[in-house]
Design a protein around this motif. Structure first.
Motif, PDB file in Angstrom:
ATOM      1  N   ARG A  11       1.036  -1.065   0.065  1.00  0.00           N
ATOM      2  CA  ARG A  11      -0.123  -0.103  -0.160  1.00  0.00           C
ATOM      3  C   ARG A  11       1.061   1.274  -0.030  1.00  0.00           C
ATOM      4  N   VAL A  12       1.872   1.322   0.956  1.00  0.00           N
ATOM      5  CA  VAL A  12       2.823   2.204   1.011  1.00  0.00           C
ATOM      6  C   VAL A  12       3.468   2.723  -0.431  1.00  0.00           C
ATOM      7  N   MET A  13       3.964   1.570  -0.989  1.00  0.00           N
ATOM      8  CA  MET A  13       4.657   1.682  -2.282  1.00  0.00           C
ATOM      9  C   MET A  13       3.889   2.283  -3.320  1.00  0.00           C
ATOM     10  N   ALA A  14       2.481   1.641  -3.564  1.00  0.00           N
ATOM     11  CA  ALA A  14       1.460   2.199  -4.325  1.00  0.00           C
ATOM     12  C   ALA A  14       1.276   3.819  -4.236  1.00  0.00           C
ATOM     13  N   LYS A  15       1.016   4.277  -2.899  1.00  0.00           N
ATOM     14  CA  LYS A  15       0.646   5.410  -2.532  1.00  0.00           C
ATOM     15  C   LYS A  15       1.877   6.382  -2.733  1.00  0.00           C
ATOM     16  N   TYR A  16       3.121   6.067  -2.404  1.00  0.00           N
ATOM     17  CA  TYR A  16       4.020   7.067  -2.354  1.00  0.00           C
ATOM     18  C   TYR A  16       5.266   6.742  -3.416  1.00  0.00           C
ATOM     19  N   ALA A  17       4.795   6.163  -4.484  1.00  0.00           N
ATOM     20  CA  ALA A  17       5.712   5.380  -5.472  1.00  0.00           C
ATOM     21  C   ALA A  17       6.742   6.383  -5.724  1.00  0.00           C
ATOM     22  N   LYS A  18       6.606   7.414  -6.237  1.00  0.00           N
ATOM     23  CA  LYS A  18       7.572   8.464  -6.709  1.00  0.00           C
ATOM     24  C   LYS A  18       8.277   9.070  -5.401  1.00  0.00           C
ATOM     25  N   GLU A  19       7.715   9.380  -4.377  1.00  0.00           N
ATOM     26  CA  GLU A  19       8.470  10.263  -3.306  1.00  0.00           C
ATOM     27  C   GLU A  19       9.332   9.218  -2.550  1.00  0.00           C
ATOM     28  N   LEU A  20       8.930   8.028  -2.567  1.00  0.00           N
ATOM     29  CA  LEU A  20      10.048   7.062  -1.798  1.00  0.00           C
ATOM     30  C   LEU A  20      11.504   7.043  -2.528  1.00  0.00           C
ATOM     31  N   TYR A  21      11.309   7.083  -3.850  1.00  0.00           N
ATOM     32  CA  TYR A  21      12.611   7.368  -4.512  1.00  0.00           C
ATOM     33  C   TYR A  21      13.557   8.555  -4.167  1.00  0.00           C
ATOM     34  N   LYS A  22      12.769   9.697  -4.263  1.00  0.00           N
ATOM     35  CA  LYS A  22      13.238  11.175  -4.096  1.00  0.00           C
ATOM     36  C   LYS A  22      13.521  11.346  -2.800  1.00  0.00           C
ATOM     37  N   SER A  23      12.780  11.042  -1.916  1.00  0.00           N
ATOM     38  CA  SER A  23      12.823  11.798  -0.574  1.00  0.00           C
ATOM     39  C   SER A  23      13.145  10.817   0.604  1.00  0.00           C
ATOM     40  N   PRO A  24      14.269  11.186   1.278  1.00  0.00           N
ATOM     41  CA  PRO A  24      14.636  10.333   2.460  1.00  0.00           C
ATOM     42  C   PRO A  24      13.754  10.307   3.581  1.00  0.00           C
ATOM     43  N   ASN A  25      12.995  11.698   3.760  1.00  0.00           N
ATOM     44  CA  ASN A  25      11.762  11.608   4.747  1.00  0.00           C
ATOM     45  C   ASN A  25      10.650  10.383   4.571  1.00  0.00           C
ATOM     46  N   VAL A  26      10.173  10.770   3.282  1.00  0.00           N
ATOM     47  CA  VAL A  26       9.175   9.773   3.006  1.00  0.00           C
ATOM     48  C   VAL A  26       9.612   8.363   2.795  1.00  0.00           C
ATOM     49  N   PHE A  27      10.639   8.020   2.530  1.00  0.00           N
ATOM     50  CA  PHE A  27      11.235   6.792   2.571  1.00  0.00           C
ATOM     51  C   PHE A  27      11.299   6.226   3.836  1.00  0.00           C
ATOM     52  N   ALA A  28      11.843   6.958   4.792  1.00  0.00           N
ATOM     53  CA  ALA A  28      12.043   6.555   6.166  1.00  0.00           C
ATOM     54  C   ALA A  28      10.695   6.549   6.937  1.00  0.00           C
ATOM     55  N   ASP A  29       9.811   7.399   6.970  1.00  0.00           N
ATOM     56  CA  ASP A  29       8.622   7.851   7.882  1.00  0.00           C
ATOM     57  C   ASP A  29       7.582   6.499   7.084  1.00  0.00           C
ATOM     58  N   GLN A  30       7.807   6.301   6.132  1.00  0.00           N
ATOM     59  CA  GLN A  30       6.785   5.413   5.382  1.00  0.00           C
ATOM     60  C   GLN A  30       6.940   3.833   5.455  1.00  0.00           C
ATOM     61  N   LEU A  31       8.056   3.634   5.207  1.00  0.00           N
ATOM     62  CA  LEU A  31       8.796   2.253   5.323  1.00  0.00           C
ATOM     63  C   LEU A  31       9.464   1.775   6.621  1.00  0.00           C
ATOM     64  N   PHE A  32       9.740   2.784   7.312  1.00  0.00           N
ATOM     65  CA  PHE A  32      10.708   2.308   8.787  1.00  0.00           C
ATOM     66  C   PHE A  32       9.953   2.580   9.793  1.00  0.00           C
ATOM     67  N   ASP A  33       8.787   3.134  10.124  1.00  0.00           N
ATOM     68  CA  ASP A  33       8.041   3.480  11.168  1.00  0.00           C
ATOM     69  C   ASP A  33       7.328   2.290  11.590  1.00  0.00           C
ATOM     70  N   GLY A  34       7.165   1.981  12.888  1.00  0.00           N
ATOM     71  CA  GLY A  34       6.369   1.163  13.514  1.00  0.00           C
ATOM     72  C   GLY A  34       6.641  -0.291  13.121  1.00  0.00           C
ATOM     73  N   TYR A  35       5.750  -1.147  13.000  1.00  0.00           N
ATOM     74  CA  TYR A  35       5.851  -2.426  12.648  1.00  0.00           C
ATOM     75  C   TYR A  35       6.298  -2.614  11.312  1.00  0.00           C
ATOM     76  N   THR A  36       5.904  -1.821  10.714  1.00  0.00           N
ATOM     77  CA  THR A  36       6.484  -1.901   9.013  1.00  0.00           C
ATOM     78  C   THR A  36       7.920  -2.054   8.880  1.00  0.00           C
ATOM     79  N   ALA A  37       8.680  -1.602   9.955  1.00  0.00           N
ATOM     80  CA  ALA A  37      10.130  -1.638   9.813  1.00  0.00           C
ATOM     81  C   ALA A  37      10.586  -3.004   9.952  1.00  0.00           C
TER      82      ALA A  37
END
Length: 124
Positions: A68-94
């Motif tokens: 879901r995260v990868m679909a919602k934030y597709a471009k931002e995950l590549y470009k933004s260290p903040n989006v990458f970290a906040d969306q994929l490494f927060d909570g249990y998702t980490a």
């Protein structure tokens, strides 16, 4: 900067993305493949799931959340260290994403020789 042992997973992931952003697209490709494999091979994974810290259904939930995260934030995950970290490494998702990082380096899929020691330093 804080000592390494005091950094959260989000801070570590932000640092990894900032330092080695050239590796992030390939890692995200691998992460997407891993989620597909996990979700498409539920029967085998369920049969082999033994003596883990949590149930197999939770693992599937984590994979679905990463998708879901990868679909919602597709471009931002590549470009933004903040989006990458906040969306994929927060909570249990980490749990799932850090596992994927370790698998990624164990399989030797990285191109930059600095990526492996960076992941080992930050996430193992």
């Amino acid at each position: 900067m804080q000592p390494l042992k005091l950094l959260t997973n989000v801070q570590k992931a932000r640092l990894l993305h900032s330092l080695l952003s050239n590796e992030i697209p390939e890692f995200l490709g691998y992460l997407n493949e891993l989620t597909e494999t996990v979700l498409n091979d539920r029967e085998r994974i369920t049969a082999e799931w033994k003596d883990q810290l949590f149930g197999v259904d939770f693992w599937f939930e984590l994979a679905e959340n990463v998708q879901r995260v990868m679909a919602k934030y597709a471009k931002e995950l590549y470009k933004s260290p903040n989006v990458f970290a906040d969306q994929l490494f927060d909570g249990y998702t980490a749990i799932f994403t850090a596992h994927a990082l370790v698998q990624y380096i164990a399989l030797g899929k990285y191109a930059d020789p600095k990526f492996k020691p960076a992941v080992e330093l930050l996430f193992t």
